[in-house]
Design a protein around this motif. Structure first.
Motif, PDB file in Angstrom:
ATOM      1  N   LEU A   1       0.846  -1.198   0.000  1.00 16.26           N
ATOM      2  CA  LEU A   1       0.000   0.000   0.000  1.00 16.26           C
ATOM      3  C   LEU A   1       0.875   1.239   0.000  1.00 16.26           C
ATOM      4  O   LEU A   1       2.043   1.200   0.411  1.00 16.26           O
ATOM      5  CB  LEU A   1      -0.955   0.004   1.200  1.00 16.26           C
ATOM      6  N   THR A   2       0.307   2.341  -0.488  1.00 17.66           N
ATOM      7  CA  THR A   2       0.973   3.641  -0.416  1.00 17.66           C
ATOM      8  C   THR A   2       0.122   4.537   0.470  1.00 17.66           C
ATOM      9  O   THR A   2      -1.102   4.516   0.388  1.00 17.66           O
ATOM     10  CB  THR A   2       1.140   4.264  -1.810  1.00 17.66           C
ATOM     11  N   SER A   3       0.769   5.312   1.310  1.00 15.95           N
ATOM     12  CA  SER A   3       0.027   6.066   2.306  1.00 15.95           C
ATOM     13  C   SER A   3       0.538   7.492   2.414  1.00 15.95           C
ATOM     14  O   SER A   3       1.701   7.774   2.130  1.00 15.95           O
ATOM     15  CB  SER A   3       0.150   5.371   3.668  1.00 15.95           C
ATOM     16  N   GLY A   4      -0.349   8.406   2.817  1.00 17.24           N
ATOM     17  CA  GLY A   4       0.028   9.797   3.007  1.00 17.24           C
ATOM     18  C   GLY A   4       0.083  10.548   1.685  1.00 17.24           C
ATOM     19  O   GLY A   4      -0.537  10.167   0.703  1.00 17.24           O
ATOM     20  N   GLY A   5       0.841  11.643   1.661  1.00 14.26           N
ATOM     21  CA  GLY A   5       0.991  12.421   0.435  1.00 14.26           C
ATOM     22  C   GLY A   5       1.749  11.634  -0.611  1.00 14.26           C
ATOM     23  O   GLY A   5       2.770  11.011  -0.304  1.00 14.26           O
ATOM     24  N   ASP A   6       1.237  11.632  -1.848  1.00 10.30           N
ATOM     25  CA  ASP A   6       1.927  10.873  -2.892  1.00 10.30           C
ATOM     26  C   ASP A   6       3.227  11.578  -3.260  1.00 10.30           C
ATOM     27  O   ASP A   6       3.364  12.785  -3.139  1.00 10.30           O
ATOM     28  CB  ASP A   6       1.038  10.685  -4.121  1.00 10.30           C
ATOM     29  N   ALA A   7       4.209  10.793  -3.693  1.00 14.76           N
ATOM     30  CA  ALA A   7       5.528  11.332  -3.989  1.00 14.76           C
ATOM     31  C   ALA A   7       6.156  10.572  -5.146  1.00 14.76           C
ATOM     32  O   ALA A   7       5.722   9.466  -5.499  1.00 14.76           O
ATOM     33  CB  ALA A   7       6.433  11.247  -2.754  1.00 14.76           C
ATOM     34  N   GLN A   8       7.159  11.187  -5.744  1.00 10.50           N
ATOM     35  CA  GLN A   8       7.856  10.552  -6.850  1.00 10.50           C
ATOM     36  C   GLN A   8       8.478   9.232  -6.402  1.00 10.50           C
ATOM     37  O   GLN A   8       8.949   9.106  -5.289  1.00 10.50           O
ATOM     38  CB  GLN A   8       8.942  11.493  -7.395  1.00 10.50           C
TER      39      GLN A   8
ATOM     40  N   GLY B   1       5.664   8.122   4.229  1.00 12.15           N
ATOM     41  CA  GLY B   1       6.565   8.947   5.015  1.00 12.15           C
ATOM     42  C   GLY B   1       6.522   8.614   6.491  1.00 12.15           C
ATOM     43  O   GLY B   1       6.126   7.508   6.890  1.00 12.15           O
ATOM     44  N   ASP B   2       6.891   9.579   7.307  1.00 12.74           N
ATOM     45  CA  ASP B   2       7.044   9.343   8.741  1.00 12.74           C
ATOM     46  C   ASP B   2       5.744   8.861   9.388  1.00 12.74           C
ATOM     47  O   ASP B   2       5.733   7.890  10.147  1.00 12.74           O
ATOM     48  CB  ASP B   2       7.523  10.627   9.414  1.00 12.74           C
ATOM     49  N   GLY B   3       4.629   9.548   9.091  1.00 13.15           N
ATOM     50  CA  GLY B   3       3.365   9.150   9.702  1.00 13.15           C
ATOM     51  C   GLY B   3       2.938   7.757   9.282  1.00 13.15           C
ATOM     52  O   GLY B   3       2.432   6.968  10.096  1.00 13.15           O
ATOM     53  N   SER B   4       3.150   7.434   8.004  1.00 13.52           N
ATOM     54  CA  SER B   4       2.779   6.116   7.494  1.00 13.52           C
ATOM     55  C   SER B   4       3.583   5.012   8.166  1.00 13.52           C
ATOM     56  O   SER B   4       3.037   3.965   8.545  1.00 13.52           O
ATOM     57  CB  SER B   4       3.005   6.066   5.976  1.00 13.52           C
ATOM     58  N   LEU B   5       4.888   5.255   8.324  1.00 12.20           N
ATOM     59  CA  LEU B   5       5.745   4.235   8.922  1.00 12.20           C
ATOM     60  C   LEU B   5       5.523   4.123  10.424  1.00 12.20           C
ATOM     61  O   LEU B   5       5.662   3.049  11.005  1.00 12.20           O
ATOM     62  CB  LEU B   5       7.210   4.552   8.614  1.00 12.20           C
ATOM     63  N   THR B   6       5.137   5.240  11.053  1.00 15.72           N
ATOM     64  CA  THR B   6       4.770   5.190  12.474  1.00 15.72           C
ATOM     65  C   THR B   6       3.530   4.327  12.665  1.00 15.72           C
ATOM     66  O   THR B   6       3.457   3.519  13.598  1.00 15.72           O
ATOM     67  CB  THR B   6       4.507   6.613  13.013  1.00 15.72           C
ATOM     68  N   GLY B   7       2.557   4.491  11.770  1.00 13.01           N
ATOM     69  CA  GLY B   7       1.354   3.658  11.824  1.00 13.01           C
ATOM     70  C   GLY B   7       1.668   2.194  11.611  1.00 13.01           C
ATOM     71  O   GLY B   7       1.104   1.313  12.278  1.00 13.01           O
ATOM     72  N   ALA B   8       2.580   1.909  10.673  1.00 10.45           N
ATOM     73  CA  ALA B   8       2.964   0.524  10.411  1.00 10.45           C
ATOM     74  C   ALA B   8       3.646  -0.097  11.622  1.00 10.45           C
ATOM     75  O   ALA B   8       3.411  -1.269  11.961  1.00 10.45           O
ATOM     76  CB  ALA B   8       3.899   0.464   9.198  1.00 10.45           C
TER      77      ALA B   8
ATOM     78  N   LYS C   1       7.460  -4.584   6.063  1.00 12.87           N
ATOM     79  CA  LYS C   1       8.566  -3.896   5.400  1.00 12.87           C
ATOM     80  C   LYS C   1       8.118  -2.483   5.097  1.00 12.87           C
ATOM     81  O   LYS C   1       7.083  -2.283   4.465  1.00 12.87           O
ATOM     82  CB  LYS C   1       8.958  -4.605   4.099  1.00 12.87           C
ATOM     83  N   GLU C   2       8.876  -1.515   5.593  1.00 11.01           N
ATOM     84  CA  GLU C   2       8.534  -0.115   5.360  1.00 11.01           C
ATOM     85  C   GLU C   2       9.468   0.458   4.316  1.00 11.01           C
ATOM     86  O   GLU C   2      10.670   0.215   4.345  1.00 11.01           O
ATOM     87  CB  GLU C   2       8.646   0.704   6.652  1.00 11.01           C
ATOM     88  N   VAL C   3       8.903   1.213   3.377  1.00 14.70           N
ATOM     89  CA  VAL C   3       9.693   1.886   2.346  1.00 14.70           C
ATOM     90  C   VAL C   3       9.429   3.376   2.452  1.00 14.70           C
ATOM     91  O   VAL C   3       8.283   3.813   2.334  1.00 14.70           O
ATOM     92  CB  VAL C   3       9.327   1.384   0.939  1.00 14.70           C
ATOM     93  N   LEU C   4      10.484   4.151   2.690  1.00 15.57           N
ATOM     94  CA  LEU C   4      10.323   5.595   2.801  1.00 15.57           C
ATOM     95  C   LEU C   4      10.098   6.187   1.419  1.00 15.57           C
ATOM     96  O   LEU C   4      10.950   6.099   0.549  1.00 15.57           O
ATOM     97  CB  LEU C   4      11.559   6.223   3.448  1.00 15.57           C
ATOM     98  N   GLY C   5       8.932   6.760   1.216  1.00 11.85           N
ATOM     99  CA  GLY C   5       8.612   7.376  -0.069  1.00 11.85           C
ATOM    100  C   GLY C   5       7.720   8.569   0.159  1.00 11.85           C
ATOM    101  O   GLY C   5       6.508   8.486   0.007  1.00 11.85           O
ATOM    102  N   SER C   6       8.292   9.693   0.535  1.00  9.80           N
ATOM    103  CA  SER C   6       7.491  10.843   0.928  1.00  9.80           C
ATOM    104  C   SER C   6       8.097  12.120   0.418  1.00  9.80           C
ATOM    105  O   SER C   6       9.310  12.238   0.282  1.00  9.80           O
ATOM    106  CB  SER C   6       7.401  10.907   2.457  1.00  9.80           C
ATOM    107  N   ILE C   7       7.244  13.091   0.142  1.00 11.55           N
ATOM    108  CA  ILE C   7       7.737  14.400  -0.274  1.00 11.55           C
ATOM    109  C   ILE C   7       8.576  15.041   0.811  1.00 11.55           C
ATOM    110  O   ILE C   7       9.469  15.849   0.549  1.00 11.55           O
ATOM    111  CB  ILE C   7       6.560  15.327  -0.639  1.00 11.55           C
TER     112      ILE C   7
END
Length: 217
Positions: A24-31, A121-128, A158-164
């Motif tokens: 899943l992708t979460s939070g603000g979308d980013a490149q 990003g940070d909030g998404s990975l904190t939730g995970a 598995k968390e992947v950092l992908g945030s603006i």
């Protein structure tokens, strides 16, 4: 053994048999989010695992239903050049509550999902991380309710950092450094470029955080 041979053997020994990966992708979308989704799907299928899309981030995981769909090799074709995230992203108040996370756990159990990949990003990975810490307790609750008896596995995360906010933070640091250098040059009497313009294009939760910094002599 060469490094390439070691990598080849590593991938040959991977096995996804009996596993089901959800992404899943979460939070603000980013490149880069679509590239990460594509990599998860194709690598999962390559090793023989089932792979599922969770549409609309944590909200889709809480709501379940058609938001959780099995992915195929072809379903991630021609997506690298597409901006944002093709599987959608949404901020989810429900997931912040224990009841919401219990619903999400139930939906994962119903699909037999054993691995969860969160891109955000940070909030998404904190939730995970919170979901990971509560997983055993959530399963216990589901079993007591009679809706989680089929789930006997641990959920691997598995968390992947992908945030603006990652590039934005680096850019903010760069802006501060440039400004300090300009100021120091002025104080020392050194020459400063007559016109210097730094114009970052940003996207995220706070798009007005910084849009334009202009320095004119």
């Amino acid at each position: 053994m060469s490094q390439s041979d070691s990598k080849k053997r590593f991938f040959e020994n991977l096995s996804g048999a009996g596993k089901a990966i959800a992404v899943l992708t979460s939070g603000g979308d980013a490149q880069g989010m679509n590239a990460a989704v594509r990599a998860v799907v194709r690598m999962g299928l390559y090793v023989g695992a089932k792979v599922y899309f969770i549409h609309e981030g944590y909200q889709g995981m809480v709501d379940g239903g058609d938001n959780i769909r099995e992915a195929t090799w072809e379903s991630v074709s021609s997506m690298l050049q597409v901006g944002g995230t093709v599987i959608g992203s949404a901020r989810c108040k429900d997931f912040r509550s224990h009841e919401g996370r219990l619903k999400a756990a139930h939906n994962l159990v119903q699909h037999g999902i054993t691995n969860l990949c969160v891109i955000g990003g940070d909030g998404s990975l904190t939730g995970a991380n919170l979901f990971r810490e509560e997983w055993s307790g959530l399963l216990t609750e589901l079993v007591e309710q009679g809706s989680g008896a089929q789930c006997k596995h641990n959920l691997l995360f598995k968390e992947v950092l992908g945030s603006i906010h990652s590039p934005a933070t680096l850019l903010g640091t760069t802006i501060s450094k440039v400004y300090r250098e300009w100021s120091e040059k002025e104080k020392s009497g050194s020459s400063v470029d007559a016109n210097a313009l730094l114009m970052p294009e940003v996207r995220g939760e706070w798009p007005d955080w910084f849009e334009l910094i202009e320095r004119q002599q």
